[in-house]
Design a protein around this motif. Structure first.
Motif, PDB file in Angstrom:
ATOM      1  N   GLU A 236      31.917  19.727  46.870  1.00 12.95           N
ATOM      2  CA  GLU A 236      31.327  18.401  46.647  1.00 12.95           C
ATOM      3  C   GLU A 236      30.795  18.280  45.219  1.00 12.95           C
ATOM      4  O   GLU A 236      30.983  17.259  44.557  1.00 12.95           O
TER       5      GLU A 236
ATOM      6  N   TYR B 191      41.616  12.894  38.430  1.00 16.83           N
ATOM      7  CA  TYR B 191      40.342  13.602  38.297  1.00 16.83           C
ATOM      8  C   TYR B 191      40.618  15.097  38.281  1.00 16.83           C
ATOM      9  O   TYR B 191      41.577  15.563  38.900  1.00 16.83           O
TER      10      TYR B 191
ATOM     11  N   CYS C 185      43.619  14.827  49.105  1.00 19.72           N
ATOM     12  CA  CYS C 185      44.278  14.546  47.824  1.00 19.72           C
ATOM     13  C   CYS C 185      44.160  15.705  46.831  1.00 19.72           C
ATOM     14  O   CYS C 185      44.857  15.737  45.818  1.00 19.72           O
ATOM     15  N   ILE C 186      43.286  16.656  47.097  1.00 16.42           N
ATOM     16  CA  ILE C 186      42.996  17.716  46.131  1.00 16.42           C
ATOM     17  C   ILE C 186      44.070  18.786  46.101  1.00 16.42           C
ATOM     18  O   ILE C 186      44.496  19.289  47.137  1.00 16.42           O
TER      19      ILE C 186
ATOM     20  N   ILE D  38      43.423   9.509  42.875  1.00 14.45           N
ATOM     21  CA  ILE D  38      42.944   8.596  43.915  1.00 14.45           C
ATOM     22  C   ILE D  38      42.494   7.292  43.257  1.00 14.45           C
ATOM     23  O   ILE D  38      41.936   7.311  42.162  1.00 14.45           O
ATOM     24  N   HIS D  39      42.762   6.194  43.915  1.00 12.41           N
ATOM     25  CA  HIS D  39      42.378   4.866  43.426  1.00 12.41           C
ATOM     26  C   HIS D  39      42.871   4.631  42.004  1.00 12.41           C
ATOM     27  O   HIS D  39      42.158   4.085  41.155  1.00 12.41           O
TER      28      HIS D  39
ATOM     29  N   TYR E 220      34.457  11.706  39.772  1.00 11.68           N
ATOM     30  CA  TYR E 220      34.775  10.824  40.898  1.00 11.68           C
ATOM     31  C   TYR E 220      33.491  10.196  41.431  1.00 11.68           C
ATOM     32  O   TYR E 220      32.573  10.904  41.848  1.00 11.68           O
TER      33      TYR E 220
ATOM     34  N   VAL F  38      32.738  11.314  49.116  1.00  9.70           N
ATOM     35  CA  VAL F  38      33.551  12.516  49.345  1.00  9.70           C
ATOM     36  C   VAL F  38      33.803  12.601  50.843  1.00  9.70           C
ATOM     37  O   VAL F  38      32.897  12.859  51.623  1.00  9.70           O
TER      38      VAL F  38
ATOM     39  N   PHE G 169      43.064  15.836  41.398  1.00  5.47           N
ATOM     40  CA  PHE G 169      43.442  14.873  42.417  1.00  5.47           C
ATOM     41  C   PHE G 169      43.603  13.487  41.810  1.00  5.47           C
ATOM     42  O   PHE G 169      43.030  13.174  40.767  1.00  5.47           O
TER      43      PHE G 169
ATOM     44  N   HIS H  25      39.711  12.019  53.262  1.00  6.47           N
ATOM     45  CA  HIS H  25      40.817  11.489  52.454  1.00  6.47           C
ATOM     46  C   HIS H  25      40.802  12.077  51.047  1.00  6.47           C
ATOM     47  O   HIS H  25      41.843  12.480  50.516  1.00  6.47           O
ATOM     48  N   VAL H  26      39.632  12.158  50.442  1.00  5.05           N
ATOM     49  CA  VAL H  26      39.516  12.745  49.100  1.00  5.05           C
ATOM     50  C   VAL H  26      39.953  14.205  49.151  1.00  5.05           C
ATOM     51  O   VAL H  26      40.738  14.668  48.313  1.00  5.05           O
TER      52      VAL H  26
ATOM     53  N   ILE I 278      33.751  17.972  42.783  1.00  2.00           N
ATOM     54  CA  ILE I 278      34.316  16.622  42.840  1.00  2.00           C
ATOM     55  C   ILE I 278      33.446  15.673  42.017  1.00  2.00           C
ATOM     56  O   ILE I 278      33.954  14.848  41.252  1.00  2.00           O
TER      57      ILE I 278
END
Length: 141
Positions: free
Chosen positions: A89, A68, A108-109, A63-64, A97, A101, A61, A104-105, A92
């Motif tokens: 979790e 990751y 993205c996966i 993100i920001h 990351y 969690v 994913f 939104h996260v 992740i």
């Protein structure tokens, strides 16, 4: 990975992985080595499109502003007694990351699921067949 490289990777895992102390010579008789052949890769429709105990999972994913990714073999969640949610979790977190969690996260996966065939052997079963001890000279220094 070419089969010829497996011995090199096994040696690195046993003696050069900084996460663990190197294996000592007196530990060899208690060792069990396992190899998993990963097969049947499939794209998942969502982060929970897999079965505990059947599938290994790879997540990727972005993100920001950062990528990751991480993986768990099929046996990990089952051996740990994790649900899909707990395993996801944990994976992740394994990816590095640092944030919360949340939905939104998860959106993205990109999930890839796979299965494996696992073979394992104890050192005392392998040693008579092999007839030599790989790396013992490095251990006894």
């Amino acid at each position: 990975m070419p089969l010829k490289d497996i011995a090199s990777y096994a040696f690195k895992a046993a003696f050069e992985d900084r996460r663990f102390r190197p294996i000592a010579a007196d530990e060899l008789p208690q060792l069990e080595v396992g190899v998993s052949l990963l097969v049947e890769y499939e794209q998942g429709a969502h982060p929970f499109d897999w079965e505990v105990g059947k599938h290994g999972i790879i997540i990727d994913f972005y993100i920001h502003g950062r990528n990751y990714g991480a993986t768990y073999l099929p046996e990990v969640a089952q051996e740990q007694g994790w649900s899909q949610t707990v395993a996801m979790e944990s994976l992740i977190r394994k990816s590095g990351y640092p944030g919360l969690v949340n939905a939104h996260v998860l959106e993205c996966i990109r999930l890839t699921r796979y299965q494996s065939s696992k073979f394992s052997i104890m050192y005392d079963q392998w040693h008579p067949v092999k007839g030599e001890t790989l790396g013992v000279e490095a251990l006894s220094g």
